[in-house]
Design an enzyme around this catalytic site. Structure first.
Site, mmCIF file in Angstrom:
data_model
loop_
_atom_site.group_PDB
_atom_site.id
_atom_site.type_symbol
_atom_site.label_atom_id
_atom_site.label_comp_id
_atom_site.label_asym_id
_atom_site.label_seq_id
_atom_site.Cartn_x
_atom_site.Cartn_y
_atom_site.Cartn_z
ATOM 1 N N ASP A 61 0.848 -1.204 0.000
ATOM 2 C CA ASP A 61 0.000 0.000 0.000
ATOM 3 C C ASP A 61 0.877 1.246 0.000
ATOM 4 O OD1 ASP A 61 -1.631 -2.202 1.399
ATOM 5 O OD2 ASP A 61 -3.148 -0.658 1.081
ATOM 6 N N ASP A 188 -5.605 -12.023 -0.647
ATOM 7 C CA ASP A 188 -5.819 -12.931 0.476
ATOM 8 C C ASP A 188 -6.685 -14.162 0.209
ATOM 9 O OD1 ASP A 188 -4.692 -10.588 1.388
ATOM 10 O OD2 ASP A 188 -5.972 -10.393 3.133
ATOM 11 N N GLU A 417 -12.282 0.538 -1.493
ATOM 12 C CA GLU A 417 -11.149 -0.400 -1.478
ATOM 13 C C GLU A 417 -11.165 -1.249 -2.757
ATOM 14 O OE1 GLU A 417 -11.221 -2.974 1.926
ATOM 15 O OE2 GLU A 417 -9.250 -3.828 1.503
HETATM 16 C C1 DGY Z 1 -6.161 -8.043 6.063
HETATM 17 O O1 DGY Z 1 -6.079 -7.934 7.280
HETATM 18 O O2 DGY Z 1 -7.218 -8.122 5.439
HETATM 19 C C2 DGY Z 1 -4.947 -7.993 5.274
HETATM 20 O O3 DGY Z 1 -5.156 -8.168 3.932
HETATM 21 C C3 DGY Z 1 -3.870 -8.860 5.791
HETATM 22 O O4 DGY Z 1 -2.767 -8.143 5.505
#
Ligand code: DGY
Length: 447
Positions: A61, A188, A417
């Site tokens: 980021d 993720d 986001e």
């Molecule tokens: C989250 O907490 O969602 C992150 O992507 C982990 O870094």
């Protein structure tokens, strides 16, 4: 000189400044709104991705945020990356989170990671975009003394990080590094990991309370079962004292992601270009060598069946049957022109299934889940990286289309986001830093 030869020039030659079809006043207004989002999330020497949901410094980021900041304050942009590297581990790893301040609103916090650092950090890494970002900042500032000084100081730390990846995540020297935790990918809960993730147990995980679902709609976030597995892996690595020499073998999850490797390859190349301009020939040579090996090995991830790259499961030894954005990101690296062209064809097909490019997963796959994090939504940072690669490959029509779609999303849904690729609805956190930074990059207005 140019760190990424010709990208900025290509944009100018292509009339990229007008390719989004917006008039100057609209572009200026978008730029100002984006700059305000970043200012709101600025904590002085680092920027949080979003208030509440992500209250610390995240690795990729920050590096991508620096690109947006550079349009307003070049010094602040360099500082964003420097702050991150102040927390580089002795072995070369740059952690994915730096917990600068206490905040109970995030799980898993420093106590769960237990990495024992003076300023707590997580114990895994993230997509290495720092080399790419430094290349871009250096290219943008051209010959300024400030840029030369700040880039020079970052060369060796970034080089050590690259070396760390190949030493610790490619122990058999294949030329490609593996992820040992889905959070390292930045994607993720990608569908890419579903099968491999089944191998990660859920038993024995210490009781915990998620915080993300208090800040964002749970339907947009990973599932409880996925979180159990994220934490199981974390606890396993913590029990091994975060000794990176042991973690790769100890992880039941070892995935070679083409997108992640392409980012690393591109960062090696961009770092090499900056190093050459600064007379650091040894750093330049080692990074070029890494990129050359990586590019050759990337070819092994090409899937004729999908017309794109796919992941490789290092534990099962099999290709992963999943057509995600991770397999399109290799356009960021100098892959063969025929491959780049095939990826454009693939993007065209994806564009028939959604209103907004680029969905993070193939919409014809039954596992596509329009609003759930990395299982379908559009992310502007990935769009930006794909656009950058497409322009280098001379694929301007598709790059223009992705830029237009990206800015249209801002128009309908603000600085979210991520976005539903069909409806354009905003998902996850709001007032999101890197989304704003990418808008500043896309509209390219001088302050
Ligand atoms: C989250 O907490 O969602 C992150 O992507 C982990 O870094």
């Amino acid at each position: 000189m140019s760190a990424t030869p010709g990208v900025e020039d290509e944009r100018r030659m292509d009339g990229g400044a007008e390719s989004d079809g917006l008039d100057e006043a609209t572009r200026r207004a978008l730029f100002d709104r984006a700059a305000a989002v970043i200012a709101e999330n600025d904590r002085g020497s680092y920027t949080v991705p979003a208030k509440g949901l992500y209250p610390f410094q995240w690795n990729w980021d920050s590096c991508l945020t620096a690109l947006g900041q550079s349009h307003v304050d070049e010094r602040r942009a360099w500082q964003e990356i420097e702050t991150l590297f102040e927390h580089q581990w002795e072995d070369g790893m740059v952690p994915h989170i730096v917990f600068h301040e206490h905040d109970d609103g995030y799980f898993p916090g420093p106590g769960v990671w237990g990495t024992g650092r003076a300023t707590p950090t997580s114990g895994i890494s993230q997509p290495p975009v720092a080399g790419f970002a430094v290349g871009r900042l250096f290219e943008r500032a051209r010959d300024s003394e400030l840029a030369r000084e700040r880039a020079r100081a970052l060369l060796e730390p970034i080089d050590r990080w690259h070396a760390w990846f190949y030493a610790n995540r490619d122990p058999e020297r294949t030329g490609l590094v593996a992820l040992i935790h889905p959070w390292e990918s930045g994607r993720d809960n990608s569908i890419d990991w579903d099968t491999a993730f089944e191998r990660v147990p859920t038993e024995g995980v210490a009781p915990y309370q998620r915080r993300d679902t208090q800040h964002a709609d749970p339907a947009h976030r990973p599932t409880r079962e996925q979180y159990d597995r994220y934490i199981w892996l974390l606890e396993r690595f913590r029990r091994l004292d975060w000794d990176n020499a042991r973690l790769h073998e100890a992880s039941p999850f070892r995935i070679v992601d083409p997108g992640f490797n392409a980012i690393l390859i591109r960062s090696c190349l961009d770092l090499a270009t900056v190093a050459e301009a600064l007379g650091e020939s040894s750093i330049a040579a080692s990074n070029r060598a890494r990129a050359t090996r990586g590019l050759a090995a990337l070819e092994s991830l090409w899937s004729e069946a999908h017309g794109q790259y796919v992941c490789h499961d290092r534990v099962s030894g099999e290709a992963v049957d999943s057509a995600s954005i991770g397999g399109l990101l290799p356009v960021l690296a100098p892959i063969p022109a025929a491959r780049a062209h095939a990826l454009v064809a693939r993007l065209e097909v994806l564009g028939e299934g959604v209103r907004y490019l680029v969905p993070s997963h193939d919409p014809t796959d039954p596992r596509f889940d329009a609003k759930r994090y990395w299982r379908a939504p559009v992310w502007l940072i990935v769009n930006y990286l794909i656009v950058d690669g497409l322009r280098l490959a001379g694929e301007h029509a598709m790059a223009d289309r992705i830029e237009r779609d990206s800015l249209a999303l801002i128009d309908v849904s603000g600085f979210a986001e991520y976005y539903d690729p069909i409806s354009g609805e905003p998902c996850g956190g709001a007032s999101f830093t890197w989304t704003a930074a990418m808008v500043m990059e896309f509209v390219r207005v001088s302050p």
